[in-house]
Write an enzyme that holds these catalytic residues in place. Structure first.
Site, mmCIF file in Angstrom:
data_model
loop_
_atom_site.group_PDB
_atom_site.id
_atom_site.type_symbol
_atom_site.label_atom_id
_atom_site.label_comp_id
_atom_site.label_asym_id
_atom_site.label_seq_id
_atom_site.Cartn_x
_atom_site.Cartn_y
_atom_site.Cartn_z
ATOM 1 N N PRO A 2 0.854 -1.192 0.000
ATOM 2 C CA PRO A 2 0.000 0.000 0.000
ATOM 3 C C PRO A 2 0.886 1.236 0.000
ATOM 4 O O PRO A 2 1.832 1.319 0.783
ATOM 5 C CB PRO A 2 -0.768 -0.114 1.331
ATOM 6 C CG PRO A 2 0.057 -1.015 2.192
ATOM 7 C CD PRO A 2 0.842 -1.905 1.279
ATOM 8 N N MET A 3 0.608 2.177 -0.893
ATOM 9 C CA MET A 3 1.394 3.419 -0.914
ATOM 10 C C MET A 3 0.466 4.591 -1.159
ATOM 11 O O MET A 3 -0.129 4.719 -2.239
ATOM 12 C CB MET A 3 2.495 3.342 -1.978
ATOM 13 C CG MET A 3 3.661 2.468 -1.545
ATOM 14 S SD MET A 3 4.988 2.399 -2.757
ATOM 15 C CE MET A 3 4.361 1.158 -3.871
ATOM 16 N N GLN B 15 -6.891 -1.057 2.908
ATOM 17 C CA GLN B 15 -6.213 -0.763 4.172
ATOM 18 C C GLN B 15 -6.863 0.422 4.881
ATOM 19 O O GLN B 15 -7.169 1.436 4.248
ATOM 20 C CB GLN B 15 -4.736 -0.436 3.935
ATOM 21 C CG GLN B 15 -3.971 -0.328 5.249
ATOM 22 C CD GLN B 15 -2.562 0.199 5.103
ATOM 23 O OE1 GLN B 15 -2.364 1.349 4.734
ATOM 24 N NE2 GLN B 15 -1.581 -0.644 5.388
ATOM 25 N N CYS C 205 2.350 3.744 9.826
ATOM 26 C CA CYS C 205 2.550 5.060 9.205
ATOM 27 C C CYS C 205 3.273 6.004 10.169
ATOM 28 O O CYS C 205 2.803 6.242 11.283
ATOM 29 C CB CYS C 205 1.209 5.660 8.789
ATOM 30 S SG CYS C 205 1.411 7.281 8.028
ATOM 31 N N LYS D 267 -0.470 -4.678 9.406
ATOM 32 C CA LYS D 267 0.838 -4.289 8.855
ATOM 33 C C LYS D 267 1.543 -3.440 9.904
ATOM 34 O O LYS D 267 1.074 -2.355 10.243
ATOM 35 C CB LYS D 267 0.661 -3.514 7.549
ATOM 36 C CG LYS D 267 1.978 -3.113 6.892
ATOM 37 C CD LYS D 267 1.738 -2.676 5.446
ATOM 38 C CE LYS D 267 3.003 -2.256 4.728
ATOM 39 N NZ LYS D 267 3.429 -0.894 5.043
ATOM 40 N N ASN E 268 8.612 -7.348 4.471
ATOM 41 C CA ASN E 268 8.604 -6.107 3.685
ATOM 42 C C ASN E 268 9.803 -5.245 4.083
ATOM 43 O O ASN E 268 10.149 -5.162 5.251
ATOM 44 C CB ASN E 268 7.280 -5.361 3.948
ATOM 45 C CG ASN E 268 7.253 -3.950 3.376
ATOM 46 O OD1 ASN E 268 6.962 -3.001 4.094
ATOM 47 N ND2 ASN E 268 7.545 -3.802 2.106
ATOM 48 N N GLY E 269 10.400 -4.631 3.053
ATOM 49 C CA GLY E 269 11.469 -3.671 3.310
ATOM 50 C C GLY E 269 12.749 -4.018 2.584
ATOM 51 O O GLY E 269 13.312 -5.094 2.773
ATOM 52 N N GLY F 37 7.479 -2.101 -2.031
ATOM 53 C CA GLY F 37 7.050 -0.714 -2.192
ATOM 54 C C GLY F 37 7.913 -0.006 -3.223
ATOM 55 O O GLY F 37 7.655 -0.068 -4.432
HETATM 56 C C1 LIG Z 1 5.032 7.050 -1.037
HETATM 57 C C2 LIG Z 1 4.756 5.985 -0.022
HETATM 58 C C3 LIG Z 1 3.498 5.863 0.518
HETATM 59 C C4 LIG Z 1 3.233 4.871 1.467
HETATM 60 N N1 LIG Z 1 1.960 4.724 1.932
HETATM 61 C C5 LIG Z 1 1.664 3.678 2.751
HETATM 62 C C6 LIG Z 1 0.318 3.396 3.112
HETATM 63 O O1 LIG Z 1 -0.646 4.042 2.661
HETATM 64 N N2 LIG Z 1 0.108 2.357 3.967
HETATM 65 C C7 LIG Z 1 1.137 1.583 4.449
HETATM 66 O O2 LIG Z 1 0.896 0.648 5.212
HETATM 67 N N3 LIG Z 1 2.403 1.808 4.091
HETATM 68 C C8 LIG Z 1 2.683 2.817 3.246
HETATM 69 N N4 LIG Z 1 3.966 3.001 2.819
HETATM 70 C C9 LIG Z 1 5.008 2.053 3.244
HETATM 71 C C10 LIG Z 1 5.122 0.887 2.238
HETATM 72 O O3 LIG Z 1 3.923 0.157 2.172
HETATM 73 C C11 LIG Z 1 6.262 -0.059 2.634
HETATM 74 O O4 LIG Z 1 5.966 -0.615 3.888
HETATM 75 C C12 LIG Z 1 7.608 0.654 2.717
HETATM 76 O O5 LIG Z 1 7.827 1.487 1.595
HETATM 77 C C13 LIG Z 1 8.746 -0.356 2.845
HETATM 78 O O6 LIG Z 1 8.832 -1.174 1.710
HETATM 79 P P1 LIG Z 1 9.971 -0.928 0.587
HETATM 80 O O7 LIG Z 1 11.303 -0.929 1.296
HETATM 81 O O8 LIG Z 1 9.796 -2.077 -0.371
HETATM 82 O O9 LIG Z 1 9.670 0.408 -0.027
HETATM 83 C C14 LIG Z 1 4.262 3.997 1.893
HETATM 84 C C15 LIG Z 1 5.534 4.130 1.337
HETATM 85 C C16 LIG Z 1 5.789 5.094 0.388
HETATM 86 C C17 LIG Z 1 7.165 5.191 -0.206
#
Ligand SMILES: Cc1cc2nc3c(=O)[nH]c(=O)nc-3n(C[C@H](O)[C@H](O)[C@H](O)COP(=O)(O)O)c2cc1C
Length: 318
Positions: free
Chosen positions: A20-21, A78, A108, A148, A208-209, A232
């Site tokens: 989710p982003m 979410q 968040c 999450k 995740n991460g 993400g």
């Molecule tokens: C622009 C952006 C928006 C995000 N929005 C959410 C969100 O709405 N809900 C959520 O649980 N995580 C959100 N995240 C976190 C991502 O879901 C993810 O947990 C985080 O980026 C780590 O994963 P990655 O290292 O693959 O990027 C967001 C991340 C980014 C970069």
């Protein structure tokens, strides 16, 4: 409602999930990613968070987030908030609207979320997470529920307690973002925290991460024992990361033009806004080596028409 400890089956069609982003994984972007990766690889996606403050999500809001298109891989919705009864009513309405899974955001780090005891603020209190999950679980007799979390607020000392809270609260899946709230989005591969979560709970875990390349997906599963891997930033750089397909410059340009068209067509859209969002995505983009040595020129392009024309010019690229 399932008896305690009996979990609902998860709807995912494959092991990798689009994270989710907020501001990105609305239908316009999500649908393009889902259409370009096979469902046995990209097994599901999530809406951006739906913020719940003073009232439950309205059916209209739910429809907007869930979108109209359906793919073999499901899209979970979410929610983020601090009032368990409003979250539970939102979850119930989401299930009624056809959501195949409801996810609760406990990660968040935005100041607005923390100030209202939502998102990552709840990481300080595993008991609050357990209670919120239990309230939502009671409202969702047939729809899987996931949580999450991040690895912790300031440090990862409560990680195992958080995993147990998710289990006791009745979640069917636990996603763990391996950074703490304090670590924000700093580069990391603290996957040992995912392995610790897998060891601490009988719940299926989604790691995740820090997944940057296709090969990281299998590596995270092998190193940590997690069942699912969520991506993400890696999917913003390369939407084909789930399948490992190496996109050509032409395919990359097609994706971005389709994205612009989808954004232009939606309510409140328009070419200027769409081009700004495409440029925002280009800031992460690596697929097809589209930007090559001209990254700066692409990102400094001020005219929406000129940006789209640049993309059109790349369509033939193989
Ligand atoms: C622009 C952006 C928006 C995000 N929005 C959410 C969100 O709405 N809900 C959520 O649980 N995580 C959100 N995240 C976190 C991502 O879901 C993810 O947990 C985080 O980026 C780590 O994963 P990655 O290292 O693959 O990027 C967001 C991340 C980014 C970069």
């Amino acid at each position: 409602m399932p008896p305690p400890n009996e979990r609902l089956p998860l709807p995912f069609s494959g092991p990798y999930l689009l994270a989710p982003m907020q501001g990105i994984t609305e239908p316009a972007f999500r649908n393009l990613v889902l259409a370009r990766n096979p469902p046995d690889q990209l097994g599901g996606a999530f809406t951006e968070f739906v913020r719940i403050t003073n009232h439950p999500a309205s059916p209209r809001e739910l429809r907007r987030h869930l979108g109209a298109a359906r793919f073999a891989a499901p899209v979970g919705i979410q929610f983020m908030g601090s009032d368990a009864s409003l979250m539970a009513e939102s979850a119930r309405r989401a299930a009624e609207a056809g959501a195949p899974l409801v996810d609760l955001n406990f990660g968040c780090p935005a100041p607005g979320a923390l100030a209202t005891c939502a998102g990552a603020a709840l990481l300080k209190s595993p008991r609050s997470i357990e209670q919120m999950l239990a309230t939502c679980r009671a409202a969702l007799p047939d729809t899987p529920l996931s949580a999450k979390i991040r690895a912790g607020f300031d440090d990862d000392e409560l990680l195992c307690d958080l995993a147990l809270a998710a289990e006791t609260g009745g979640a069917d899946l636990l996603t763990v973002h391996c950074r703490t709230r304090a670590e924000s989005y700093r580069p990391t591969r603290a996957w040992d925290r995912i392995a610790r979560t897998v060891a601490a709970t009988s719940l299926p875990v989604c790691g995740n991460g820090g997944v940057e390349r296709h090969c990281d997906l299998a590596a995270m599963r092998a190193e940590t024992g997690c069942r699912y891997v969520m991506v993400g930033h890696g999917a913003l750089a390369d939407p084909w990361i789930f399948s490992g397909h190496r996109a050509s410059p032409g395919e990359a340009a097609r994706f971005l033009l389709d994205y612009a068209a989808a954004l232009t067509g939606q309510a409140g859209g328009g070419q200027t806004k769409a081009a700004a969002r495409v440029k925002q995505l280009l800031g992460h983009w690596t697929a097809g080596d589209l930007l090559g040595d001209e990254r700066r020129e692409w990102l400094c392009e001020k005219q929406p028409e000129a940006l789209l024309a640049r993309l059109e010019n790349c369509l033939g690229g193989t």
